[in-house]
Design a protein around this motif. Structure first.
Motif, PDB file in Angstrom:
ATOM      1  N   ALA A   1       0.835  -1.209   0.000  1.00 40.24           N
ATOM      2  CA  ALA A   1       0.000   0.000   0.000  1.00 40.24           C
ATOM      3  C   ALA A   1       0.871   1.261   0.000  1.00 40.24           C
ATOM      4  O   ALA A   1       0.570   2.226  -0.716  1.00 40.24           O
ATOM      5  CB  ALA A   1      -0.952  -0.004   1.192  1.00 40.24           C
ATOM      6  N   HIS A   2       1.935   1.251   0.775  1.00 39.36           N
ATOM      7  CA  HIS A   2       2.864   2.388   0.785  1.00 39.36           C
ATOM      8  C   HIS A   2       3.539   2.536  -0.578  1.00 39.36           C
ATOM      9  O   HIS A   2       3.667   3.650  -1.097  1.00 39.36           O
ATOM     10  CB  HIS A   2       3.918   2.197   1.879  1.00 39.36           C
ATOM     11  CG  HIS A   2       5.066   3.146   1.779  1.00 39.36           C
ATOM     12  ND1 HIS A   2       4.958   4.481   2.088  1.00 39.36           N
ATOM     13  CD2 HIS A   2       6.349   2.959   1.366  1.00 39.36           C
ATOM     14  CE1 HIS A   2       6.125   5.081   1.879  1.00 39.36           C
ATOM     15  NE2 HIS A   2       6.986   4.164   1.443  1.00 39.36           N
TER      16      HIS A   2
ATOM     17  N   LYS B   1       2.411   1.618  -3.490  1.00 39.01           N
ATOM     18  CA  LYS B   1       1.420   2.151  -4.420  1.00 39.01           C
ATOM     19  C   LYS B   1       1.215   3.648  -4.200  1.00 39.01           C
ATOM     20  O   LYS B   1       1.173   4.421  -5.167  1.00 39.01           O
ATOM     21  CB  LYS B   1       0.083   1.420  -4.264  1.00 39.01           C
ATOM     22  CG  LYS B   1      -1.015   1.974  -5.167  1.00 39.01           C
ATOM     23  CD  LYS B   1      -2.355   1.339  -4.853  1.00 39.01           C
ATOM     24  CE  LYS B   1      -3.499   1.779  -5.730  1.00 39.01           C
ATOM     25  NZ  LYS B   1      -3.566   3.144  -6.156  1.00 39.01           N
ATOM     26  N   ALA B   2       1.090   4.058  -2.957  1.00 34.02           N
ATOM     27  CA  ALA B   2       0.863   5.479  -2.664  1.00 34.02           C
ATOM     28  C   ALA B   2       2.011   6.342  -3.193  1.00 34.02           C
ATOM     29  O   ALA B   2       1.776   7.438  -3.733  1.00 34.02           O
ATOM     30  CB  ALA B   2       0.695   5.682  -1.158  1.00 34.02           C
TER      31      ALA B   2
ATOM     32  N   ASP C   1       1.747   6.505  -6.999  1.00 32.17           N
ATOM     33  CA  ASP C   1       0.615   7.346  -7.409  1.00 32.17           C
ATOM     34  C   ASP C   1       0.975   8.830  -7.457  1.00 32.17           C
ATOM     35  O   ASP C   1       0.304   9.592  -8.153  1.00 32.17           O
ATOM     36  CB  ASP C   1      -0.584   7.128  -6.488  1.00 32.17           C
ATOM     37  CG  ASP C   1      -1.356   5.856  -6.804  1.00 32.17           C
ATOM     38  OD1 ASP C   1      -1.219   5.322  -7.927  1.00 32.17           O
ATOM     39  OD2 ASP C   1      -2.113   5.405  -5.920  1.00 32.17           O
TER      40      ASP C   1
ATOM     41  N   ILE D   1      -2.349  -3.297  -6.452  1.00 28.54           N
ATOM     42  CA  ILE D   1      -1.650  -4.210  -5.555  1.00 28.54           C
ATOM     43  C   ILE D   1      -2.403  -5.535  -5.523  1.00 28.54           C
ATOM     44  O   ILE D   1      -3.585  -5.617  -5.874  1.00 28.54           O
ATOM     45  CB  ILE D   1      -1.475  -3.619  -4.135  1.00 28.54           C
ATOM     46  CG1 ILE D   1      -2.812  -3.289  -3.483  1.00 28.54           C
ATOM     47  CG2 ILE D   1      -0.596  -2.376  -4.194  1.00 28.54           C
ATOM     48  CD1 ILE D   1      -2.683  -2.802  -2.039  1.00 28.54           C
TER      49      ILE D   1
ATOM     50  N   THR E   1      -4.488  -8.644  -4.770  1.00 28.71           N
ATOM     51  CA  THR E   1      -5.791  -8.798  -4.129  1.00 28.71           C
ATOM     52  C   THR E   1      -5.880 -10.201  -3.548  1.00 28.71           C
ATOM     53  O   THR E   1      -5.663 -11.177  -4.270  1.00 28.71           O
ATOM     54  CB  THR E   1      -6.933  -8.589  -5.154  1.00 28.71           C
ATOM     55  OG1 THR E   1      -6.817  -7.273  -5.698  1.00 28.71           O
ATOM     56  CG2 THR E   1      -8.290  -8.755  -4.518  1.00 28.71           C
TER      57      THR E   1
ATOM     58  N   VAL F   1       2.889  -5.648  -6.654  1.00 31.20           N
ATOM     59  CA  VAL F   1       2.475  -4.344  -7.185  1.00 31.20           C
ATOM     60  C   VAL F   1       2.686  -4.353  -8.689  1.00 31.20           C
ATOM     61  O   VAL F   1       3.673  -4.897  -9.182  1.00 31.20           O
ATOM     62  CB  VAL F   1       3.303  -3.189  -6.559  1.00 31.20           C
ATOM     63  CG1 VAL F   1       2.835  -1.832  -7.081  1.00 31.20           C
ATOM     64  CG2 VAL F   1       3.258  -3.229  -5.038  1.00 31.20           C
TER      65      VAL F   1
END
Length: 98
Positions: free
Chosen positions: A17-18, A20-21, A24, A40, A42, A51
């Motif tokens: 998640a980090h 991806k952020a 982005d 990411i 699932t 990712v």
């Protein structure tokens, strides 16, 4: 149109998640960017990476401009230590059939 696809496996999948952020923050970085999507893994769906980046550029010069942009360079350097592997495929959509 140049398609730029990158897949990463991470040393710690929980960092996805980090990761991806951070990626982005590169959305819209250069004028020739036509698509920029980061996803990411699932749970319960098949994946052999953590990712994926799926992006499109008007031409190779626009892709190069993005890759050489100082912000992209900073993000790439910061995320490098988190990754275990990186796979990339760039391809030209001109002349291909759907």
């Amino acid at each position: 149109m140049i398609r730029h696809i990158v897949m990463w496996t991470l040393k710690k999948p929980g960092d996805a998640a980090h990761f991806k952020a951070q990626l982005d923050t590169c959305i819209g970085l250069v004028a020739g960017m036509r698509r920029f999507e980061v996803a990411i893994r699932t749970a319960a769906l098949e994946a052999n990476c953590d990712v994926v980046l799926y992006s499109g550029f008007t031409d190779a010069a626009a892709l190069a401009a993005c890759q050489n942009h100082p912000h992209h360079q900073q993000i790439s350097a910061g995320l490098g230590p988190l990754r275990a592997t990186r796979s990339v495929l760039d391809h030209d959509l001109e002349g291909t059939t759907p």
